[in-house]
Design an enzyme around this catalytic site. Structure first.
Site, PDB file in Angstrom:
ATOM      1  N   HIS A 155     -23.402   7.784  11.556  1.00  0.00           N
ATOM      2  CA  HIS A 155     -23.883   8.217  12.879  1.00  0.00           C
ATOM      3  C   HIS A 155     -25.405   8.043  13.002  1.00  0.00           C
ATOM      4  O   HIS A 155     -25.923   7.690  14.054  1.00  0.00           O
ATOM      5  CB  HIS A 155     -23.416   9.660  13.116  1.00  0.00           C
ATOM      6  CG  HIS A 155     -24.452  10.589  13.639  1.00  0.00           C
ATOM      7  ND1 HIS A 155     -25.377  11.202  12.826  1.00  0.00           N
ATOM      8  CD2 HIS A 155     -24.731  11.008  14.911  1.00  0.00           C
ATOM      9  CE1 HIS A 155     -26.163  11.959  13.568  1.00  0.00           C
ATOM     10  NE2 HIS A 155     -25.806  11.863  14.827  1.00  0.00           N
ATOM     11  N   HIS A 169     -28.465   6.274  15.907  1.00  0.00           N
ATOM     12  CA  HIS A 169     -29.701   6.875  16.438  1.00  0.00           C
ATOM     13  C   HIS A 169     -30.856   5.892  16.267  1.00  0.00           C
ATOM     14  O   HIS A 169     -31.674   5.707  17.162  1.00  0.00           O
ATOM     15  CB  HIS A 169     -30.000   8.192  15.716  1.00  0.00           C
ATOM     16  CG  HIS A 169     -29.244   9.362  16.276  1.00  0.00           C
ATOM     17  ND1 HIS A 169     -29.665  10.057  17.380  1.00  0.00           N
ATOM     18  CD2 HIS A 169     -28.082   9.944  15.895  1.00  0.00           C
ATOM     19  CE1 HIS A 169     -28.800  11.033  17.653  1.00  0.00           C
ATOM     20  NE2 HIS A 169     -27.823  10.979  16.764  1.00  0.00           N
ATOM     21  N   PHE A 209     -34.315  13.476  16.245  1.00  0.00           N
ATOM     22  CA  PHE A 209     -33.419  14.570  16.628  1.00  0.00           C
ATOM     23  C   PHE A 209     -34.048  15.534  17.641  1.00  0.00           C
ATOM     24  O   PHE A 209     -33.344  16.186  18.406  1.00  0.00           O
ATOM     25  CB  PHE A 209     -32.945  15.341  15.392  1.00  0.00           C
ATOM     26  CG  PHE A 209     -31.897  14.613  14.606  1.00  0.00           C
ATOM     27  CD1 PHE A 209     -31.086  13.644  15.189  1.00  0.00           C
ATOM     28  CD2 PHE A 209     -31.693  14.900  13.260  1.00  0.00           C
ATOM     29  CE1 PHE A 209     -30.113  12.975  14.460  1.00  0.00           C
ATOM     30  CE2 PHE A 209     -30.719  14.239  12.512  1.00  0.00           C
ATOM     31  CZ  PHE A 209     -29.931  13.283  13.118  1.00  0.00           C
TER      32      PHE A 209
END
Ligand code: C2O
Length: 590
Positions: free
Chosen positions: A324, A328, A344
């Site tokens: 994952h 990003h 994040f």
């Protein structure tokens, strides 16, 4: 029964029934046989039962704490040092976080500093089931509805907890150092541990419910970015037009029409020729296949390691989270501080975040179904852990991990899509063989390799080491009881930066390393996040990779040692050690 058979018969059926009578007859269409033995013991927890059964007759925490399992938002824990479920933060104590790259404060606090918190009640089974569809299959009506919902959310006043910006802030609240944990100086962090999947499941759940409320549609479902299928390995088109409320102009636009390579590292060029694209797609699928196979027996390898209330962040991502992270980095910009998706602190500001996490969540659902919905961790420190969210009724609710173990229990599901990765192995093998014969011409050069040693090493160039295995020639039964795990410990990376290294495993040739690194066992991928300001500015992480299937593939089951190669890709990384250990399948943690 093969994995691919299961994938087509079981996963396409989202309504696997929770028949508690299946306990001792697990070899039904809803379960996976990992060996020829009865795979699960009687102390299992089936997800539909949702009550932890006693583990050996003793609930460790009840003995230690004398607690009956009651944790409110304001509850404190007698002694965090011995571990306990994670509890929600004390709202009044939110403090600024700092972005390590920019050194600027990041506002991660919720728009309320106190609230009455009530326990979350899972939706009743009479509520309509919301079916999430693949983003690349959205038709113009689907897109119009989704855009209308996002536009409505974006139109709310900035300090409304339902507003798009405040919804994005929630992500920052739980991962960027805005809160210390209750009774602990350690920061709240839901990445890098077994909280990663349940927390994001709830995050999307409330986001979806709020969007539905805003457009007055209680069947409204969000899309998922189906990046595990060849056609889905592109940034879905609907997120791209700059006029759309689904766009985000901080993204790396060079990737707008490129296929994603799971091996992507910052600055890598796009695959461009049809042959390159085909190779990337095949490799991606093979990686997914190995992620599922190598983790199925031991959920910590897929979900992340244990993290208990009060403890410092585990920083131990599972394979699902590691993969994952690549998205990003791939969606986000190449420049520091990598806003939005690449950091994040800001990732929730990009609408595609939620589509991406839809698929991350779907991977968990597939994983769970492949395991016959046997609960991933029986430990109450996971099941009873709780978080808070602002819900679709404008109420702050306390949610527990144990109430989100299946999408169906939250009244949503994923529209079935073919699982291309379940049938890719043969094609991938061919690709590998072709690659190896091409370079076999440059004569077989064998190199001596040493062991890692006890001192940490800088990963400025590839590190190739010989690693001792605890046992060779393990039988089928032994493999059903314990999993062979490669541990990379003491990984140090600076907080604000990105990092990636890949781990390969090969069979030694007469004790020497051959010309090829062997097979990819997994990768360490880090997305920068902001940080509470005080404390160490280095993250110390670990990476645990199952290698049982890989060893069969490279025919290394009888080798006493393996050649492990750590290949640096980006970032400044120090590695503390490399080891292989056997982990019992009944262990909740590694
Ligand atoms: Cu909370 Cu994709 O990260």
């Amino acid at each position: 029964m093969s994995l691919s058979h299961l994938a087509t018969t079981t996963i396409s059926n989202p309504t696997i029934s929770g028949n508690p009578l299946r306990k001792s007859t697990r070899n039904t269409s809803g379960s996976v046989r990992l060996s020829n033995r009865t795979p699960y013991t009687s102390c299992e927890l089936n997800k539909q039962n949702q009550e932890p059964t006693q583990n050996g007759g003793i609930d460790r925490r009840n003995v230690l704490l004398g607690l009956g399992g009651v944790y409110g938002a304001t509850a404190t824990i007698a002694n965090n040092a011995i571990g306990a479920p994670m509890v929600p933060p004390n709202l009044a104590t939110c403090h600024p976080a700092t972005d390590d790259e920019t050194k600027l404060p990041v506002a991660c606090c919720p728009p309320y500093s106190s609230a009455t918190i009530v326990d979350f009640k899972p939706p009743s089974s009479s509520e309509p089931l919301r079916v999430r569809k693949a983003a690349h299959k959205y038709n113009s009506d689907d897109i119009a509805k989704f855009e209308a919902a996002i536009a409505a959310m974006k139109a709310l006043p900035k300090d409304d907890p339902w507003s798009f910006g405040q919804q994005a802030t929630i992500h920052c609240t739980f991962c960027n150092g805005a809160f210390d944990q209750v009774n602990s100086k350690n920061l709240l962090q839901i990445h890098g541990s077994w909280f990663f999947l349940p927390w994001h499941r709830y995050y999307l759940y409330f986001w979806e419910k709020i969007l539905g409320k805003l457009i007055g549609d209680e069947t409204f479902a969000i899309p998922f970015w189906n990046w595990d299928s060849p056609k889905g390995m592109y940034l879905p088109k609907m997120y791209q037009p700059s006029s759309s409320p689904l766009s985000d102009d901080t993204r790396n636009k060079d990737h707008y029409s490129s296929v994603i390579d799971y091996k992507y590292s910052m600055n890598d060029p796009n695959p461009s020729t049809p042959a390159q694209i085909d190779e990337v797609v095949t490799r991606n699928l093979a990686e997914l296949d190995s992620i599922f196979k190598e983790t199925l027996q031991l959920p910590a390898l897929f979900m992340g390691k244990a993290q208990r209330g009060g403890e410092a962040a585990a920083n131990a991502q599972g394979r699902n989270e590691g993969l994952h992270n690549v998205f990003h980095q791939w969606v986000g910009p190449l420049q520091k501080p990598y806003h939005n998706m690449g950091n994040f602190a800001t990732a929730g500001k990009d609408p595609v975040f939620y589509g991406h996490h839809g698929n991350v969540d779907r991977m968990w659902d597939i994983y769970s179904k492949l395991r016959g919905q046997k609960v991933e961790f029986r430990d109450p420190d996971w099941l009873e852990s709780s978080f808070i969210f602002y819900d679709e009724n404008r109420q702050v609710v306390n949610v527990k991990v144990k109430d989100c173990l299946t999408p169906e229990s939250l009244r949503y599901s994923y529209a079935p899509e073919p699982l291309a990765w379940t049938t890719i192995r043969r094609k991938y093998k061919k690709l590998q063989n072709a690659a190896q014969t091409r370079s076999a011409g440059d004569s077989l050069k064998l190199k001596p390799v040493s062991e890692f040693g006890s001192a940490p090493r800088n990963l400025t160039e590839p590190i190739q080491v010989l690693v001792q295995r605890p046992k060779t020639s393990r039988t089928k039964n032994e493999k059903a009881d314990s999993v062979e795990v490669l541990f990379i410990d003491g990984i140090e990376v600076t907080h604000g930066s990105t990092a990636r290294f890949d781990v390969y495993v090969a069979k030694p040739i007469e004790g020497l390393a051959g010309p090829h690194n062997g097979e990819l066992a997994g990768s360490f991928v880090k997305v920068p996040h902001a940080h509470g300001g005080s404390g160490a500015h280095k993250n110390v992480s670990s990476l645990e990779l199952g290698i049982s299937t890989l060893l069969e593939e490279i025919d290394a089951e009888s080798s006493q040692k393996l050649v492990v190669t750590l290949l640096p890709r980006n970032g400044d990384v120090v590695v503390g050690g490399v080891q292989i250990r056997l982990v019992d399948v009944d262990d909740d943690d590694l």
